[in-house]
Design a protein around this motif. Structure first.
Motif, PDB file in Angstrom:
ATOM      1  N   HIS A  65      67.431  -7.462  21.163  1.00  0.00           N
ATOM      2  CA  HIS A  65      68.746  -7.136  21.714  1.00  0.00           C
ATOM      3  C   HIS A  65      68.617  -6.474  23.083  1.00  0.00           C
ATOM      4  O   HIS A  65      69.352  -6.811  24.029  1.00  0.00           O
ATOM      5  CB  HIS A  65      69.475  -6.200  20.741  1.00  0.00           C
ATOM      6  CG  HIS A  65      70.827  -5.756  21.221  1.00  0.00           C
ATOM      7  ND1 HIS A  65      71.003  -4.620  21.995  1.00  0.00           N
ATOM      8  CD2 HIS A  65      72.059  -6.301  21.059  1.00  0.00           C
ATOM      9  CE1 HIS A  65      72.283  -4.487  22.280  1.00  0.00           C
ATOM     10  NE2 HIS A  65      72.949  -5.490  21.722  1.00  0.00           N
ATOM     11  N   ASP A  66      67.679  -5.533  23.196  1.00  0.00           N
ATOM     12  CA  ASP A  66      67.489  -4.833  24.466  1.00  0.00           C
ATOM     13  C   ASP A  66      67.053  -5.782  25.579  1.00  0.00           C
ATOM     14  O   ASP A  66      67.371  -5.564  26.752  1.00  0.00           O
ATOM     15  CB  ASP A  66      66.445  -3.725  24.302  1.00  0.00           C
ATOM     16  CG  ASP A  66      66.929  -2.598  23.399  1.00  0.00           C
ATOM     17  OD1 ASP A  66      68.149  -2.516  23.147  1.00  0.00           O
ATOM     18  OD2 ASP A  66      66.091  -1.810  22.923  1.00  0.00           O
ATOM     19  N   GLN A  67      66.328  -6.832  25.194  1.00  0.00           N
ATOM     20  CA  GLN A  67      65.881  -7.837  26.161  1.00  0.00           C
ATOM     21  C   GLN A  67      66.938  -8.909  26.422  1.00  0.00           C
ATOM     22  O   GLN A  67      66.687  -9.874  27.126  1.00  0.00           O
ATOM     23  CB  GLN A  67      64.591  -8.487  25.662  1.00  0.00           C
ATOM     24  CG  GLN A  67      63.419  -7.532  25.584  1.00  0.00           C
ATOM     25  CD  GLN A  67      62.246  -8.092  24.794  1.00  0.00           C
ATOM     26  OE1 GLN A  67      62.269  -9.230  24.342  1.00  0.00           O
ATOM     27  NE2 GLN A  67      61.217  -7.271  24.619  1.00  0.00           N
ATOM     28  N   LYS A  68      68.111  -8.705  25.813  1.00  0.00           N
ATOM     29  CA  LYS A  68      69.231  -9.643  25.947  1.00  0.00           C
ATOM     30  C   LYS A  68      68.856 -11.053  25.489  1.00  0.00           C
ATOM     31  O   LYS A  68      69.302 -12.050  26.067  1.00  0.00           O
ATOM     32  CB  LYS A  68      69.749  -9.661  27.390  1.00  0.00           C
ATOM     33  CG  LYS A  68      70.186  -8.295  27.902  1.00  0.00           C
ATOM     34  CD  LYS A  68      70.861  -8.369  29.238  1.00  0.00           C
ATOM     35  CE  LYS A  68      71.183  -6.977  29.785  1.00  0.00           C
ATOM     36  NZ  LYS A  68      71.993  -6.169  28.860  1.00  0.00           N
ATOM     37  N   ALA A  69      68.039 -11.118  24.454  1.00  0.00           N
ATOM     38  CA  ALA A  69      67.610 -12.404  23.910  1.00  0.00           C
ATOM     39  C   ALA A  69      68.195 -12.675  22.523  1.00  0.00           C
ATOM     40  O   ALA A  69      67.856 -13.681  21.902  1.00  0.00           O
ATOM     41  CB  ALA A  69      66.084 -12.467  23.834  1.00  0.00           C
TER      42      ALA A  69
END
Length: 257
Positions: free
Chosen positions: A52-56
């Motif tokens: 989520h933090d990597q926007k993946a």
């Protein structure tokens, strides 16, 4: 090299690696089903948070919607197939990545990568084949069995090196050939068989499992398998699933959507 080993060494390796079921070994050292599932849930939460933090993390694309829809259709049948004695808190997330991958952790924590659907151009039945295969890994507790097998292998190596004075390199090769590699291939075959039945029960055509591996063959053929291969060849999987069709097609015909 292995042909020159003393018979008592081979007997000792075999006795160590088969003295107990791999799940039992994991239980004995504290990795029971509930503990494994809880640990996996914690690791899964960390992984998904990082994604989520990597926007993946894909929560809204057409691929994500299809994966979650198929997952929801399979879920009741996966719960019915759970013979572990511990209810699973199943979770599915879709990860945006070019990698062709899908996986399941103990306790039913799962992920499908968008690259799997995109590159193979999977239809819903083929997505069901992928998800049901991974569900079966979790249902058969392959993670715990793999852990138990590794414990046995490590223990066996210590015995052979410390007690019998065997060469460390020979121990590694022997243990790998007798335990880790064949065991991994067996797990994959078991997941194929269980997955085909699961998808048929959920009303998805089991023939789609064959088309998944046919598509995989075109992109990444692995049909020149060596003794150290961790997975069956694509063609071996296709052949095994074809042999199952007379058994599972009536189940599909009864439940098809």
């Amino acid at each position: 090299m292995l042909g020159k080993l003393n018979k008592k060494y081979l007997f000792c390796i075999g006795a160590i690696l088969t003295m107990s079921g791999c799940s039992s070994v994991a239980n004995m050292v504290g990795y029971d089903t509930a503990t494994m599932n809880e640990s996996a849930a914690q690791n899964y939460s960390q992984i998904i948070q990082q994604v989520h933090d990597q926007k993946a993390l894909d929560v809204s694309s057409p691929i994500a919607q299809r994966v979650h829809r198929v997952f929801s259709q399979l879920l009741p049948y996966a719960n019915s197939a759970n013979k572990t004695g511990i209810p699973f808190n199943w979770q599915m997330n879709v990860i945006r990545s070019d990698e062709m991958n899908a996986w399941a952790m103990p306790g039913g924590k799962m992920a499908v990568y968008t690259g799997m659907v995109e590159k193979l151009k999977l239809n819903d039945a083929e997505i069901a084949a992928v998800i049901s295969h991974e569900m079966t890994h979790a249902l058969l507790e392959h993670g715990k069995k793999a852990l138990g097998g590794q414990i046995l292998t490590d223990f066996g190596g210590v015995v052979l090196i410390k007690v019998m004075g065997m060469n460390r390199n020979l121990v590694g090769v022997g243990a790998e050939l007798l335990s880790i590699k064949p065991f991994s291939r067996r797990q994959e075959s078991e997941a194929d068989a269980g997955g085909v039945r699961l998808m048929a029960e959920a009303g998805y055509n089991p023939e789609a499992a064959i088309s998944v591996w046919e598509k995989m063959n075109k992109l990444e053929s692995n049909n020149q398998m060596s003794i150290l291969s961790t997975h069956p060849t694509n063609q071996a999987r296709i052949n095994a699933i074809r042999k199952m069709l007379p058994e599972v097609m009536p189940i599909y015909q009864k439940n098809k959507r």
